[in-house]
Design a protein around this motif. Structure first.
Motif, PDB file in Angstrom:
ATOM      1  N   CYS A 148       0.858  -1.180   0.000  1.00 49.66           N
ATOM      2  CA  CYS A 148       0.000   0.000   0.000  1.00 49.66           C
ATOM      3  C   CYS A 148       0.901   1.239   0.000  1.00 49.66           C
ATOM      4  N   ILE A 149       0.629   2.175  -0.910  1.00 54.46           N
ATOM      5  CA  ILE A 149       1.409   3.421  -0.964  1.00 54.46           C
ATOM      6  C   ILE A 149       0.553   4.569  -0.442  1.00 54.46           C
ATOM      7  N   VAL A 150       1.077   5.312   0.517  1.00 50.29           N
ATOM      8  CA  VAL A 150       0.338   6.475   1.023  1.00 50.29           C
ATOM      9  C   VAL A 150       1.294   7.660   1.209  1.00 50.29           C
ATOM     10  N   ILE A 151       0.860   8.837   0.736  1.00 50.35           N
ATOM     11  CA  ILE A 151       1.566  10.078   1.075  1.00 50.35           C
ATOM     12  C   ILE A 151       0.822  10.645   2.272  1.00 50.35           C
ATOM     13  N   THR A 152       1.362  10.412   3.459  1.00 46.14           N
ATOM     14  CA  THR A 152       0.614  10.746   4.670  1.00 46.14           C
ATOM     15  C   THR A 152       0.544  12.249   4.932  1.00 46.14           C
ATOM     16  N   ASN A 153       1.614  12.968   4.586  1.00 46.30           N
ATOM     17  CA  ASN A 153       1.671  14.390   4.905  1.00 46.30           C
ATOM     18  C   ASN A 153       1.641  15.252   3.651  1.00 46.30           C
ATOM     19  N   PHE A 154       0.596  16.103   3.542  1.00 46.23           N
ATOM     20  CA  PHE A 154       0.475  17.040   2.424  1.00 46.23           C
ATOM     21  C   PHE A 154       0.575  16.299   1.103  1.00 46.23           C
ATOM     22  N   ASN A 155      -0.291  15.333   1.030  1.00 44.53           N
ATOM     23  CA  ASN A 155      -0.414  14.463  -0.132  1.00 44.53           C
ATOM     24  C   ASN A 155      -0.412  15.242  -1.454  1.00 44.53           C
ATOM     25  N   ASN A 156       0.236  14.676  -2.422  1.00 48.88           N
ATOM     26  CA  ASN A 156       0.244  15.206  -3.790  1.00 48.88           C
ATOM     27  C   ASN A 156      -0.769  14.377  -4.560  1.00 48.88           C
ATOM     28  N   PRO A 157      -1.859  14.929  -5.068  1.00 46.70           N
ATOM     29  CA  PRO A 157      -2.117  16.347  -5.327  1.00 46.70           C
ATOM     30  C   PRO A 157      -2.984  17.075  -4.295  1.00 46.70           C
ATOM     31  N   LEU A 158      -3.585  16.390  -3.315  1.00 45.60           N
ATOM     32  CA  LEU A 158      -4.622  17.060  -2.510  1.00 45.60           C
ATOM     33  C   LEU A 158      -4.092  18.011  -1.442  1.00 45.60           C
ATOM     34  N   GLY A 159      -2.846  17.793  -0.997  1.00 43.61           N
ATOM     35  CA  GLY A 159      -2.300  18.656   0.051  1.00 43.61           C
ATOM     36  C   GLY A 159      -2.833  18.330   1.432  1.00 43.61           C
ATOM     37  N   CYS A 160      -3.570  17.217   1.565  1.00 44.49           N
ATOM     38  CA  CYS A 160      -4.193  16.921   2.862  1.00 44.49           C
ATOM     39  C   CYS A 160      -3.211  16.253   3.807  1.00 44.49           C
ATOM     40  N   LYS A 166      -3.128   7.746  11.164  1.00 44.20           N
ATOM     41  CA  LYS A 166      -1.842   7.147  10.793  1.00 44.20           C
ATOM     42  C   LYS A 166      -1.635   5.852  11.577  1.00 44.20           C
ATOM     43  N   ARG A 167      -1.910   5.938  12.871  1.00 41.44           N
ATOM     44  CA  ARG A 167      -1.735   4.772  13.721  1.00 41.44           C
ATOM     45  C   ARG A 167      -2.670   3.637  13.267  1.00 41.44           C
ATOM     46  N   GLN A 168      -3.909   4.026  12.992  1.00 44.01           N
ATOM     47  CA  GLN A 168      -4.917   3.048  12.567  1.00 44.01           C
ATOM     48  C   GLN A 168      -4.496   2.366  11.248  1.00 44.01           C
ATOM     49  N   SER A 202       4.109  14.201  12.187  1.00 46.63           N
ATOM     50  CA  SER A 202       4.869  12.963  12.329  1.00 46.63           C
ATOM     51  C   SER A 202       4.551  12.037  11.151  1.00 46.63           C
ATOM     52  N   VAL A 203       5.237  10.926  11.094  1.00 52.33           N
ATOM     53  CA  VAL A 203       5.008   9.973  10.004  1.00 52.33           C
ATOM     54  C   VAL A 203       4.362   8.700  10.566  1.00 52.33           C
ATOM     55  N   ALA A 204       3.684   7.988   9.696  1.00 48.22           N
ATOM     56  CA  ALA A 204       3.031   6.750  10.127  1.00 48.22           C
ATOM     57  C   ALA A 204       4.060   5.726  10.599  1.00 48.22           C
ATOM     58  N   GLN A 205       5.254   5.819  10.016  1.00 47.66           N
ATOM     59  CA  GLN A 205       6.314   4.855  10.344  1.00 47.66           C
ATOM     60  C   GLN A 205       6.555   4.761  11.847  1.00 47.66           C
ATOM     61  N   ARG A 206       6.296   5.859  12.583  1.00 48.48           N
ATOM     62  CA  ARG A 206       6.561   5.844  14.019  1.00 48.48           C
ATOM     63  C   ARG A 206       5.715   4.807  14.754  1.00 48.48           C
TER      64      ARG A 206
END
Lengths: 484, 484
Positions: B258-270, B277-279, B308-312
């Motif tokens: 699964c690929i996720v841009i967790t922070n300020f996703n491209n293109p949505l910026g969300c 993230k934890r879930q 923070s990042v989900a990796q944590r």
């Protein structure tokens, strides 16, 4: 001794002293002069050949550098006592030519990692000696070019890559007989990315790729990674891939692409003759099989002239010519290139998806070095150095390795291929050498089918008085294995 | 107006003025203050909140930069007249969640190539504004670091790459909640190589990869190149990937990664909220599905704090965290990285075969910039700039685009996702805009199944007074298409 047939060729790029040296070498090869023989005095040869005293002095110096001659004080020059014999040509047994699914271990990774350890003697990885690299000039150019092109240097060098560099490459390749425009060159992250892109563009999983045997191990790993199969074609240590064997193999296998290092092949150091290059391109062209040509050592000829590339004989765009500056200027700059012929669009699209592009600042620095850094002068000096190192190391191998050991006589580059008695297991030798702080590359890495167990590739780039002791140790370890 | 519930948090990293600004913003969002309303005078708010005059001045300035407030000379601050509405959440229609074989054209390549043309207005490619990049300092550091490390800078930075850089990255990622050692970071040629290596390490041809929808187009092309299939999971424009949709999709498909841009996703910026993230990590962990997390925009938060990042939340080594300095320092340096968890050995082996390693000099320069270049100070200034540009561009889109157009409200990065009336074909808009010297990214590139035909992604990094006219032109062209 008759050397009447010598006619200096004033049109040739080879300087006169080298022509003289070649003539003397030939007499040694033919047995006219034998080990231990005294060669004509400088004065006498100068008269015989009608060349100046200085020319003969230079010629003898050149041969002394290469350990062909040995000077004895107050006595003159003598043919060196013992010259290592070239290896027997690999067996051309046709039964061996069948595609093999590659499965290699982690030894090759270890050998590249070994380069990180400054305590180790680097006879393993085929890297240039950093002491010979123009580090200062490159560092300066990195800074000045980044300042001179502030926006370009931080921006993507979108495929095909930095134009200044592509222009320089296209210009230089004229020497190799290429007629490339800058638009036909694509910059890559080293030659390895070039090869990866070429194979991805040409092949699908399961396809068969014909390679030389022995073959540079990274090609085998790439073939494995991409799910392809390697078909090993025997080489002769003088002329590279056997075209007879290739022809036979192509008749019996559906080969999708062919990889050849035409100039100073790694590991053998051999140079494919001009006629054979043409024949190779024609043979593959008739069967519609693309050729991936690796010319990474092309600039490191021991002769004055740079050999040409097979690509020059291609009129269909079916030769994908790959190279880099990793063996000449700076491995760490990761500046390589590919001239992908009719596959250019596919290669650029692939590159954009896989890596987008290569770092811009190192491209700018290499372009500037090629344009204004005295690259040709620099090449002349390192070629001389590597020729010397290769000759010294070969001779010293002859001295310390087990009886019956054979060594290639490379005509460029800096790798030596050493064939030891069959009792010597090179993987065992690798382990033992590592305990003595020496790293080497065992032969089986160069084959998908586990051949060359009694061979090693040695990197002569680091050979010097400082490392001669390590080579002697290596020889001793090999002798122990040979007699155990 | 009551703002009595304001309690300054002196422990928070968010400076006081920003806390004040957030409080005022909230009142606008809640409708307590409406467009056109005059906000309390600086003096009055300072008394009410018990903060200094300067703090309120800074807070109002901050909100003015973001176009939330508007100053009128001799009169005070007013709530801006019109704020663009956020887009409707994408439909969560479950029937759409089925894997699709990606097949995209050459438009995305053209858009990246467009960046080479300095005549074009760059609203297409998601690149930073070179005028904001620390080009001088980087150029100087390139030169000085190469001189300071003459041997290292010309040598291979064998995987995992240059140690000084890995150390800096591990240190910085503490801010993102990561507990990484330098040994767990592998340097790559940009984030694109990191993603490519991750997918190659995790998947085999035919495998299914879950991605956000809309999704950064290069991921789709990579998935296509590797022979994988993309499974598009709907996103909400505020919180990113819908976990409900993901859960449903995982039940009905054999997803391999699964690929996720967790922070300020491209293109949505969300920005995916902490709890989500934890879930996400837990949900994937339970099913044994690795997460490839792309944090390339993580340093570009518009708030003071770095998310923070989900990796944590990962304790199994099943999150492969990827990032680069291409959006912050220098795209052309191609310095990216991956923290590949338990896949590290495989990733390093793959990298050695595919590209060997990345250029060393740019790694050294970035390491030096992180250590001694004032990276945090620099980030603060560009984050402010991008927040301003994003706010201005959003507002101006509201002014010139067709009635009914919706725009995301990104919380970091510099991309805007614009949803136009359904009649507007963004591919047609791309063609027309290009004729006016403007490049944009059409919506269908962000979907494997041809969605988002009426959407475009705009890069706000180049938005300024100089390019405002081009945006108005773009709006006019969109209006023409909406009414044609």
């Amino acid at each position: 001794m008759s050397i009447m047939e010598f006619t200096p060729n004033k049109q040739a790029k080879t300087p006169l002293y080298e022509q003289v040296a070649q003539r003397v070498s030939k007499m040694i090869e033919q047995g006219t002069l034998r080990p231990g023989d005294r060669v004509p005095s400088i004065r006498r040869l100068s008269q015989q050949l009608q060349v100046s005293i200085n020319t003969v002095k230079e010629a003898y110096g050149f041969l002394e550098d290469r350990r062909v001659l040995k000077a004895r004080p107050q006595s003159g020059y003598y043919v060196s006592a013992r010259r290592p014999a070239p290896p027997a040509a690999p067996s051309l047994s046709r039964s061996q030519i069948s595609p093999t699914r590659v499965s290699l271990g982690e030894v090759s990774q270890m050998i590249i990692r070994d380069t990180l350890n400054p305590e180790l003697i680097q006879f393993g990885c085929a890297i240039p000696d950093p002491a010979l690299l123009p580090t200062d000039k490159l560092a300066r150019m990195l800074g000045t070019e980044a300042r001179r092109h502030p926006i370009e240097s931080v921006s993507y060098a979108v495929p095909p890559g930095c134009e200044a560099l592509r222009t320089q490459i296209a210009r230089r390749m004229v020497q190799a007989g290429c007629n490339l425009s800058p638009e036909e060159v694509v910059i890559t992250t080293g030659c390895s990315e070039a090869m990866m892109l070429a194979l991805r563009a040409l092949c699908a999983p399961g396809d068969i790729v014909a390679v030389e045997s022995p073959v540079y191990f990274n090609f085998l790993q790439l073939i494995e990674q991409l799910g392809l199969r390697a078909l090993e074609i025997p080489c002769t240590p003088n002329e590279g891939m056997s075209l007879e064997a290739l022809e036979y193999a192509l008749e019996h296998n559906r080969v999708k692409a062919c990889i050849v290092i035409t100039n100073f092949n790694n590991p053998l150091g051999c140079l494919m003759p001009e006629g054979k290059k043409r024949q190779l391109v024609e043979m593959l062209g008739q069967k519609g099989i693309p050729l991936v040509e690796d010319d990474i050592y092309g600039d490191l000829s021991f002769d004055e002239e740079r050999p040409s590339v097979a690509q020059r004989y291609d009129s269909q765009g079916e030769v994908l010519l790959c190279s880099s500056f990793s063996k000449t200027l700076a491995p760490g700059y990761r500046v390589g290139w590919i001239a992908p012929g009719r596959y250019q669009k596919r290669i650029e699209a692939l590159q954009m998806v896989m890596n987008l592009c290569s770092a811009t600042p190192t491209q700018l620095a290499v372009a500037e070095f090629l344009a204004n850094g005295g690259y040709d002068r620099y090449l002349r000096s390192i070629r001389r150095e590597y020729a010397k190192k290769v000759a010294c190391m070969s001779e010293d191998i002859g001295r310390s390795f087990p009886e019956g050991t054979r060594v290639t006589r490379p005509r460029g580059g800096f790798t030596l291929w050493v064939e030891m008695p069959t009792k010597v297991d090179s993987l065992e030798l690798y382990d033992r050498a590592l305990k003595h702080g020496i790293t080497i590359t065992p032969g089986p890495l160069f084959s998908a089918s586990g051949k060359y167990r009694n061979c090693v590739r040695l990197n002569a780039a680091f050979y010097s008085e400082r490392t001669a002791g390590a080579l002697a140790t290596l020889g001793r370890l090999a002798c122990e294995l040979a007699t155990s």
